[in-house]
Scaffold this motif. Structure first.
Motif: not given
Lengths: 164, 189
Positions: A136-137, A142-144, A158-162
Protein backbone atom coordinates in the motif's frame (compact mmCIF):
# COMPACT_ATOMS: atom_id res chain seq x y z
CA UNK A 1 -19.37 -33.14 19.70
CA UNK A 2 -17.12 -35.02 22.10
CA UNK A 3 -13.83 -33.46 23.19
CA UNK A 4 -12.00 -36.36 21.56
CA UNK A 5 -13.70 -35.67 18.22
CA UNK A 6 -12.96 -31.96 18.49
CA UNK A 7 -9.25 -32.49 19.12
CA UNK A 8 -9.11 -35.07 16.32
CA UNK A 9 -10.67 -32.56 13.91
CA UNK A 10 -8.18 -29.94 15.03
CA UNK A 11 -5.19 -32.24 14.63
CA UNK A 12 -6.19 -33.30 11.11
CA UNK A 13 -7.01 -29.72 10.15
CA UNK A 14 -3.50 -28.54 11.04
CA UNK A 15 -1.85 -31.58 9.48
CA UNK A 16 -3.81 -31.07 6.25
CA UNK A 17 -2.92 -27.37 6.16
CA UNK A 18 0.75 -28.27 6.36
CA UNK A 19 0.34 -30.12 3.05
CA UNK A 20 -0.01 -28.71 -0.46
CA UNK A 21 -3.66 -27.78 -1.24
CA UNK A 22 -3.98 -30.46 -3.93
CA UNK A 23 -2.87 -33.21 -1.52
CA UNK A 24 -5.20 -32.30 1.33
CA UNK A 25 -8.36 -34.15 0.30
CA UNK A 26 -6.47 -37.42 -0.21
CA UNK A 27 -4.66 -37.00 3.09
CA UNK A 28 -7.91 -36.35 5.01
CA UNK A 29 -9.76 -39.22 3.33
CA UNK A 30 -6.92 -41.58 4.19
CA UNK A 31 -6.47 -40.32 7.75
CA UNK A 32 -10.19 -40.53 8.60
CA UNK A 33 -10.32 -44.23 7.67
CA UNK A 34 -13.96 -44.27 6.66
CA UNK A 35 -15.21 -42.01 9.45
CA UNK A 36 -17.44 -39.87 7.21
CA UNK A 37 -18.46 -37.38 9.94
CA UNK A 38 -14.86 -36.68 10.81
CA UNK A 39 -13.89 -36.38 7.17
CA UNK A 40 -16.75 -33.96 6.45
CA UNK A 41 -15.93 -31.82 9.46
CA UNK A 42 -12.28 -31.48 8.48
CA UNK A 43 -13.08 -30.95 4.80
CA UNK A 44 -15.56 -28.20 5.68
CA UNK A 45 -12.96 -26.35 7.76
CA UNK A 46 -10.45 -26.66 4.94
CA UNK A 47 -13.02 -25.12 2.58
CA UNK A 48 -13.50 -22.12 4.85
CA UNK A 49 -9.87 -21.65 5.74
CA UNK A 50 -8.91 -19.60 2.62
CA UNK A 51 -11.64 -17.07 3.49
CA UNK A 52 -10.43 -16.42 7.03
CA UNK A 53 -7.49 -14.20 6.22
CA UNK A 54 -9.19 -10.94 7.19
CA UNK A 55 -11.95 -12.43 9.32
CA UNK A 56 -11.91 -11.01 12.88
CA UNK A 57 -8.26 -10.07 12.51
CA UNK A 58 -7.31 -7.42 15.03
CA UNK A 59 -6.31 -4.08 13.52
CA UNK A 60 -8.76 -4.50 10.67
CA UNK A 61 -9.68 -0.82 10.64
CA UNK A 62 -8.62 1.39 7.82
CA UNK A 63 -5.49 2.89 9.25
CA UNK A 64 -5.43 5.91 7.02
CA UNK A 65 -6.34 9.21 8.57
CA UNK A 66 -7.69 7.91 11.85
CA UNK A 67 -6.64 9.68 15.04
CA UNK A 68 -7.33 6.47 16.93
CA UNK A 69 -5.07 4.58 14.60
CA UNK A 70 -2.31 7.06 15.36
CA UNK A 71 -2.79 6.32 19.02
CA UNK A 72 -2.76 2.61 18.30
CA UNK A 73 0.44 2.86 16.34
CA UNK A 74 2.03 4.95 19.07
CA UNK A 75 1.20 2.33 21.69
CA UNK A 76 2.04 -0.62 19.49
CA UNK A 77 5.34 0.74 18.37
CA UNK A 78 7.64 1.22 21.31
CA UNK A 79 10.33 2.39 18.94
CA UNK A 80 13.05 4.65 20.16
CA UNK A 81 12.11 7.97 18.74
CA UNK A 82 14.63 9.27 16.27
CA UNK A 83 16.75 6.14 16.40
CA UNK A 84 17.61 6.44 12.70
CA UNK A 85 19.18 9.88 13.05
CA UNK A 86 22.80 9.60 11.93
CA UNK A 87 22.14 6.47 9.83
CA UNK A 88 22.94 6.27 6.14
CA UNK A 89 20.34 4.61 3.88
CA UNK A 90 21.91 4.20 0.46
CA UNK A 91 22.57 7.68 -0.85
CA UNK A 92 20.65 9.34 2.00
CA UNK A 93 22.26 10.48 5.21
CA UNK A 94 19.62 10.91 7.90
CA UNK A 95 20.31 13.98 9.97
CA UNK A 96 17.55 14.64 12.47
CA UNK A 97 14.01 13.68 13.38
CA UNK A 98 11.42 16.21 12.19
CA UNK A 99 8.15 14.61 13.26
CA UNK A 100 6.49 11.39 14.34
CA UNK A 101 2.97 10.13 13.75
CA UNK A 102 0.91 7.02 13.43
CA UNK A 103 2.41 6.22 10.07
CA UNK A 104 5.99 6.48 11.24
CA UNK A 105 8.74 9.04 11.52
CA UNK A 106 9.91 11.78 9.21
CA UNK A 107 13.58 12.71 9.12
CA UNK A 108 15.50 15.55 7.61
CA UNK A 109 18.15 13.95 5.40
CA UNK A 110 20.70 14.78 2.76
CA UNK A 111 20.79 13.22 -0.66
CA UNK A 112 24.55 12.78 -0.94
CA UNK A 113 24.49 12.27 -4.71
CA UNK A 114 22.68 15.49 -5.53
CA UNK A 115 23.65 17.31 -2.35
CA UNK A 116 20.19 18.50 -1.50
CA UNK A 117 18.00 18.35 1.58
CA UNK A 118 15.15 15.83 1.51
CA UNK A 119 12.59 14.49 3.95
CA UNK A 120 12.47 10.74 4.55
CA UNK A 121 9.43 9.01 5.96
CA UNK A 122 10.04 5.69 7.68
CA UNK A 123 7.24 3.25 8.38
CA UNK A 124 6.84 1.78 11.86
CA UNK A 125 8.37 -1.70 12.12
CA UNK A 126 5.03 -3.50 12.29
CA UNK A 127 4.06 -1.83 9.00
CA UNK A 128 7.37 -2.54 7.33
CA UNK A 129 7.07 -6.22 8.25
CA UNK A 130 3.61 -6.48 6.71
CA UNK A 131 3.58 -7.10 2.97
CA UNK A 132 0.10 -5.61 2.46
CA UNK A 133 1.09 -2.43 4.21
CA UNK A 134 4.34 -2.22 2.29
CA UNK A 135 2.45 -2.72 -0.98
CA UNK A 136 0.00 0.00 0.00
CA UNK A 137 2.87 2.32 0.85
CA UNK A 138 4.42 1.62 -2.56
CA UNK A 139 1.08 2.28 -4.27
CA UNK A 140 0.67 5.57 -2.44
CA UNK A 141 4.20 6.46 -3.38
CA UNK A 142 3.44 5.80 -7.05
CA UNK A 143 0.34 7.99 -6.86
CA UNK A 144 2.09 10.80 -5.04
CA UNK A 145 5.02 10.72 -7.44
CA UNK A 146 2.61 11.16 -10.34
CA UNK A 147 1.28 14.39 -8.81
CA UNK A 148 2.83 17.75 -9.43
CA UNK A 149 1.34 20.48 -7.30
CA UNK A 150 2.86 23.21 -5.14
CA UNK A 151 0.88 22.01 -2.12
CA UNK A 152 1.81 18.36 -2.50
CA UNK A 153 5.35 17.38 -1.76
CA UNK A 154 7.38 16.00 -4.65
CA UNK A 155 8.34 12.39 -4.16
CA UNK A 156 11.83 11.37 -5.21
CA UNK A 157 12.36 7.81 -4.09
CA UNK A 158 10.87 4.87 -2.23
CA UNK A 159 12.56 1.72 -1.04
CA UNK A 160 13.41 -0.92 1.52
CA UNK A 161 16.71 -0.75 3.37
CA UNK A 162 17.68 -3.69 5.60
CA UNK A 163 14.06 -4.26 6.66
CA UNK A 164 13.38 -0.54 7.17
CA UNK B 1 -8.27 14.05 34.33
CA UNK B 2 -4.64 13.70 35.32
CA UNK B 3 -5.76 12.64 38.81
CA UNK B 4 -8.17 10.08 37.41
CA UNK B 5 -5.44 8.68 35.18
CA UNK B 6 -3.05 8.41 38.15
CA UNK B 7 -5.73 6.64 40.21
CA UNK B 8 -6.52 4.14 37.48
CA UNK B 9 -2.84 3.50 36.89
CA UNK B 10 -2.44 2.85 40.64
CA UNK B 11 -5.36 0.42 40.56
CA UNK B 12 -3.89 -1.42 37.58
CA UNK B 13 -0.51 -1.74 39.28
CA UNK B 14 -2.09 -2.83 42.56
CA UNK B 15 -4.15 -5.48 40.79
CA UNK B 16 -1.07 -6.77 39.00
CA UNK B 17 0.58 -7.06 42.43
CA UNK B 18 -2.22 -9.43 43.39
CA UNK B 19 -4.77 -7.03 44.89
CA UNK B 20 -8.09 -8.43 43.63
CA UNK B 21 -10.08 -5.61 45.22
CA UNK B 22 -8.25 -3.20 42.92
CA UNK B 23 -9.66 -5.09 39.95
CA UNK B 24 -13.19 -4.69 41.30
CA UNK B 25 -12.64 -0.96 41.46
CA UNK B 26 -10.88 -0.79 38.11
CA UNK B 27 -13.48 -2.66 36.05
CA UNK B 28 -16.40 -0.19 36.26
CA UNK B 29 -14.17 2.72 35.31
CA UNK B 30 -12.76 0.93 32.30
CA UNK B 31 -16.27 -0.23 31.43
CA UNK B 32 -17.64 3.33 31.43
CA UNK B 33 -14.89 4.61 29.20
CA UNK B 34 -15.17 1.69 26.77
CA UNK B 35 -18.93 2.07 26.59
CA UNK B 36 -18.65 5.75 25.82
CA UNK B 37 -16.11 5.10 23.05
CA UNK B 38 -18.05 2.14 21.66
CA UNK B 39 -21.29 4.11 21.45
CA UNK B 40 -19.54 6.91 19.64
CA UNK B 41 -17.92 4.46 17.25
CA UNK B 42 -21.15 2.60 16.50
CA UNK B 43 -23.39 5.64 16.35
CA UNK B 44 -25.25 6.10 13.12
CA UNK B 45 -23.25 9.16 12.09
CA UNK B 46 -20.27 6.92 11.74
CA UNK B 47 -22.09 4.28 9.76
CA UNK B 48 -19.79 2.74 7.23
CA UNK B 49 -16.78 3.59 9.33
CA UNK B 50 -15.00 0.37 10.15
CA UNK B 51 -15.25 -0.93 13.69
CA UNK B 52 -11.74 -1.26 15.02
CA UNK B 53 -11.97 -2.84 18.44
CA UNK B 54 -8.22 -2.67 18.83
CA UNK B 55 -8.30 1.08 18.35
CA UNK B 56 -11.17 1.46 20.83
CA UNK B 57 -9.38 -0.40 23.57
CA UNK B 58 -6.17 1.44 22.81
CA UNK B 59 -7.92 4.77 23.02
CA UNK B 60 -9.42 3.83 26.37
CA UNK B 61 -5.98 2.76 27.54
CA UNK B 62 -4.37 6.01 26.45
CA UNK B 63 -7.08 8.05 28.15
CA UNK B 64 -7.14 6.08 31.38
CA UNK B 65 -3.63 4.89 32.06
CA UNK B 66 -0.37 6.71 32.54
CA UNK B 67 1.67 4.47 30.23
CA UNK B 68 4.99 5.75 31.48
CA UNK B 69 4.40 3.97 34.78
CA UNK B 70 3.38 0.55 33.56
CA UNK B 71 5.28 -2.34 32.03
CA UNK B 72 3.97 -4.18 29.00
CA UNK B 73 2.64 -7.00 31.19
CA UNK B 74 0.48 -4.45 33.07
CA UNK B 75 -0.68 -3.13 29.73
CA UNK B 76 -1.58 -6.63 28.55
CA UNK B 77 -3.57 -7.19 31.76
CA UNK B 78 -5.49 -4.00 31.12
CA UNK B 79 -6.26 -5.14 27.59
CA UNK B 80 -7.30 -8.59 28.79
CA UNK B 81 -9.87 -7.07 31.15
CA UNK B 82 -10.97 -4.67 28.45
CA UNK B 83 -11.43 -7.49 25.94
CA UNK B 84 -14.13 -9.08 28.07
CA UNK B 85 -15.86 -5.76 28.72
CA UNK B 86 -15.58 -4.73 25.08
CA UNK B 87 -17.21 -7.93 23.88
CA UNK B 88 -20.18 -7.48 26.22
CA UNK B 89 -20.61 -3.80 25.37
CA UNK B 90 -20.45 -4.23 21.60
CA UNK B 91 -22.76 -7.21 21.57
CA UNK B 92 -25.26 -5.37 23.82
CA UNK B 93 -25.24 -2.41 21.45
CA UNK B 94 -25.65 -4.69 18.46
CA UNK B 95 -28.53 -6.60 20.04
CA UNK B 96 -30.30 -3.45 21.15
CA UNK B 97 -29.94 -1.96 17.72
CA UNK B 98 -31.22 -4.95 15.85
CA UNK B 99 -33.65 -6.00 18.54
CA UNK B 100 -32.85 -9.55 17.64
CA UNK B 101 -33.58 -12.33 19.98
CA UNK B 102 -31.19 -15.17 19.99
CA UNK B 103 -32.37 -17.97 17.76
CA UNK B 104 -31.83 -19.78 14.54
CA UNK B 105 -32.58 -16.76 12.39
CA UNK B 106 -30.31 -14.43 14.24
CA UNK B 107 -27.30 -16.64 14.68
CA UNK B 108 -26.36 -17.18 11.08
CA UNK B 109 -25.25 -14.68 8.50
CA UNK B 110 -23.97 -14.90 4.96
CA UNK B 111 -20.30 -15.35 4.24
CA UNK B 112 -20.09 -11.75 3.09
CA UNK B 113 -21.78 -10.49 6.24
CA UNK B 114 -19.50 -12.60 8.39
CA UNK B 115 -16.40 -11.32 6.67
CA UNK B 116 -17.69 -7.75 7.02
CA UNK B 117 -17.87 -8.03 10.81
CA UNK B 118 -15.66 -4.98 11.19
CA UNK B 119 -17.53 -2.91 8.61
CA UNK B 120 -21.19 -3.65 9.29
CA UNK B 121 -20.79 -4.97 12.73
CA UNK B 122 -24.19 -5.64 14.23
CA UNK B 123 -25.57 -8.88 12.77
CA UNK B 124 -22.18 -10.53 12.51
CA UNK B 125 -21.24 -9.47 16.05
CA UNK B 126 -24.33 -11.12 17.46
CA UNK B 127 -23.64 -14.28 15.50
CA UNK B 128 -20.02 -14.19 16.57
CA UNK B 129 -20.96 -13.84 20.23
CA UNK B 130 -23.29 -16.83 20.00
CA UNK B 131 -20.69 -18.93 18.20
CA UNK B 132 -18.08 -17.98 20.80
CA UNK B 133 -20.33 -19.32 23.55
CA UNK B 134 -20.61 -22.62 21.70
CA UNK B 135 -16.85 -22.67 21.22
CA UNK B 136 -16.24 -21.89 24.90
CA UNK B 137 -18.27 -24.97 25.87
CA UNK B 138 -16.04 -27.21 23.72
CA UNK B 139 -12.71 -25.47 24.02
CA UNK B 140 -12.58 -22.58 26.51
CA UNK B 141 -9.03 -21.55 25.69
CA UNK B 142 -9.78 -20.98 22.01
CA UNK B 143 -12.74 -18.83 22.88
CA UNK B 144 -10.53 -16.78 25.21
CA UNK B 145 -7.88 -16.44 22.49
CA UNK B 146 -10.49 -14.92 20.18
CA UNK B 147 -11.80 -12.62 22.90
CA UNK B 148 -8.33 -11.35 23.74
CA UNK B 149 -7.27 -10.90 20.15
CA UNK B 150 -10.42 -9.64 18.46
CA UNK B 151 -12.07 -7.69 21.28
CA UNK B 152 -8.92 -6.71 23.14
CA UNK B 153 -6.46 -6.26 20.30
CA UNK B 154 -3.75 -8.29 22.04
CA UNK B 155 -0.89 -9.55 19.92
CA UNK B 156 -0.10 -13.26 19.69
CA UNK B 157 2.74 -12.80 22.19
CA UNK B 158 0.58 -10.88 24.67
CA UNK B 159 -2.18 -13.46 24.37
CA UNK B 160 0.35 -16.23 25.00
CA UNK B 161 1.57 -14.42 28.12
CA UNK B 162 -1.98 -13.94 29.42
CA UNK B 163 -2.91 -17.59 28.90
CA UNK B 164 0.47 -18.92 29.96
CA UNK B 165 1.00 -20.94 26.78
CA UNK B 166 3.54 -20.78 23.95
CA UNK B 167 2.93 -18.30 21.10
CA UNK B 168 2.80 -21.20 18.64
CA UNK B 169 -0.13 -22.61 20.61
CA UNK B 170 -1.94 -19.28 20.36
CA UNK B 171 -1.31 -19.21 16.62
CA UNK B 172 -2.71 -22.70 16.17
CA UNK B 173 -5.70 -21.94 18.42
CA UNK B 174 -6.32 -18.72 16.52
CA UNK B 175 -6.24 -20.43 13.14
CA UNK B 176 -8.57 -23.23 14.19
CA UNK B 177 -10.93 -20.92 16.10
CA UNK B 178 -11.18 -18.41 13.26
CA UNK B 179 -11.92 -21.09 10.70
CA UNK B 180 -14.43 -22.88 12.89
CA UNK B 181 -16.17 -19.61 13.83
CA UNK B 182 -16.51 -18.57 10.21
CA UNK B 183 -17.97 -21.95 9.27
CA UNK B 184 -20.34 -21.73 12.24
CA UNK B 185 -21.46 -18.19 11.37
CA UNK B 186 -22.48 -19.08 7.85
CA UNK B 187 -23.78 -22.59 8.56
CA UNK B 188 -27.40 -23.52 7.73
CA UNK B 189 -28.78 -20.16 6.73
Amino acid sequence: MTPATWSEIERLFHEALARAPEDRATFVAHACRGNADLQNAVASLLDYEPHTRDFIEPRTGDLRASPMADAVAAVRTPITRGRHAGSVFGAYALESLIATGGMGEVYRARDTRLDRVVAIKILPPHFADDRDRRDRFQREARIVSSLNHPHICALYDVGLHEGV
Amino acid sequence: MADASAQITDLLLAWNQGDEAALQELMPRVHDELRRLAHRCMSSERAGHPLDTTALVNEAYLRLVDSSRVRWQNRAHFFAVSAQLMRRILVDIARARHKLKRGADATHVSLDEALAVSHQPSPALIALDDALKTLAAMDPRKSRVVELRFFGGLSVEETAEMLDVAPITVMRDWKMAKTWLLSELVRER
